[in-house]
Scaffold this active site. Structure first.
Site, PDB file in Angstrom:
ATOM      1  N   CYS A  87       0.832  -1.203   0.000  1.00  0.00           N
ATOM      2  CA  CYS A  87       0.000   0.000   0.000  1.00  0.00           C
ATOM      3  C   CYS A  87       0.874   1.264   0.000  1.00  0.00           C
ATOM      4  CB  CYS A  87      -0.989  -0.042   1.159  1.00  0.00           C
ATOM      5  SG  CYS A  87      -2.364   1.124   0.971  1.00  0.00           S
ATOM      6  N   HIS A 189      -2.900  -5.382   1.355  1.00  0.00           N
ATOM      7  CA  HIS A 189      -2.299  -5.670   2.663  1.00  0.00           C
ATOM      8  C   HIS A 189      -2.338  -7.178   2.969  1.00  0.00           C
ATOM      9  CE1 HIS A 189      -2.180  -1.460   4.238  1.00  0.00           C
ATOM     10  NE2 HIS A 189      -3.170  -1.294   3.382  1.00  0.00           N
ATOM     11  N   GLU A 191      -0.583  -8.763   5.018  1.00  0.00           N
ATOM     12  CA  GLU A 191      -0.221  -9.023   6.420  1.00  0.00           C
ATOM     13  C   GLU A 191      -1.438  -9.160   7.328  1.00  0.00           C
ATOM     14  OE1 GLU A 191      -0.651  -4.559   6.173  1.00  0.00           O
ATOM     15  OE2 GLU A 191       0.109  -6.154   4.877  1.00  0.00           O
TER      16      GLU A 191
END
Length: 210
Positions: A87, A189, A191
């Site tokens: 991002c 994202h 994660e």
């Protein structure tokens, strides 16, 4: 930057100024790496690769300058340090910006033009499934991607590999994951989804340098 050693797990830094630092570290460690939070030049010097998390790209730029890290990180990435940005990290790793704030600078490392906040404001955040080149089994088991005030890639240079595009909807065809040599970036994202495959890919990229 320490030389990579194939006999040991790579040590990967996560830029710890803003964003999902803990989540990236957990994903990298679950993928076989050792991690360190990077806030100082001395910590940057000890890593085999760096992750630049999401957040607000202009704020991260200001914090990099406040902590004396902007120039060292720029020099390290442009000098060959493997890097992965998610991002806002994609924005910071781009050589060129569209729609950037006045005077906004980037670390660079990817021969791409990235449009900041291309998908809209926070209320325009969305999720979708993607096939990501280089990610194991992503055709049969697509990567679930979460976009939050995300950028996209508008132009790529000749040495850049497009890893993923949005498959449907108004943004169909937009580039959302790229790689150039040992530098990789995604608009989304990984994660926060529990899917480790992109982090494993980055660990592999760093390990293969050994």
């Amino acid at each position: 930057m320490t030389p990579a050693d194939s006999s040991r797990p790579p040590t990967l830094g996560v830029l710890a100024l803003q964003g999902d630092v803990r989540e990236h570290r957990a994903a990298l460690e679950a993928s076989g790496a050792r991690t360190v939070a990077v806030r100082r030049e001395s910590e940057l010097a000890e890593v085999d690769g760096i992750v630049v998390p999401g957040g607000e790209s202009t704020t991260i730029e200001k914090l990099l300058r406040t902590f004396g890290l902007f120039q060292p990180l720029q020099d390290a990435v442009r000098g060959g340090l493997p890097a992965y940005g998610s991002c806002a990290g994609m924005i910071l790793l781009a050589d060129r910006l569209a729609g950037g704030a006045p005077g906004q600078a980037t670390i660079g490392g990817l021969d791409v033009t990235v449009r900041r906040n291309a998908f809209g404001r926070q209320v325009d955040s969305f999720e979708t499934d993607l096939v990501v080149d280089g990610v194991e089994d992503s055709v049969e088991r697509p990567v679930h991607a979460v976009f939050i005030r995300a950028p996209w890639v508008e132009e790529v240079g000749p040495g850049v590999q497009v890893l993923a595009r949005v498959g449907s909807g108004e943004a169909a065809g937009r580039i959302v994951a790229v790689r150039e040599r040992d530098v990789m970036a995604t608009s989304f994202h990984p994660e926060i989804t529990g899917d480790l495959r992109l982090h494993r890919l980055f660990v592999q990229i760093v390990s293969e340098r050994g």
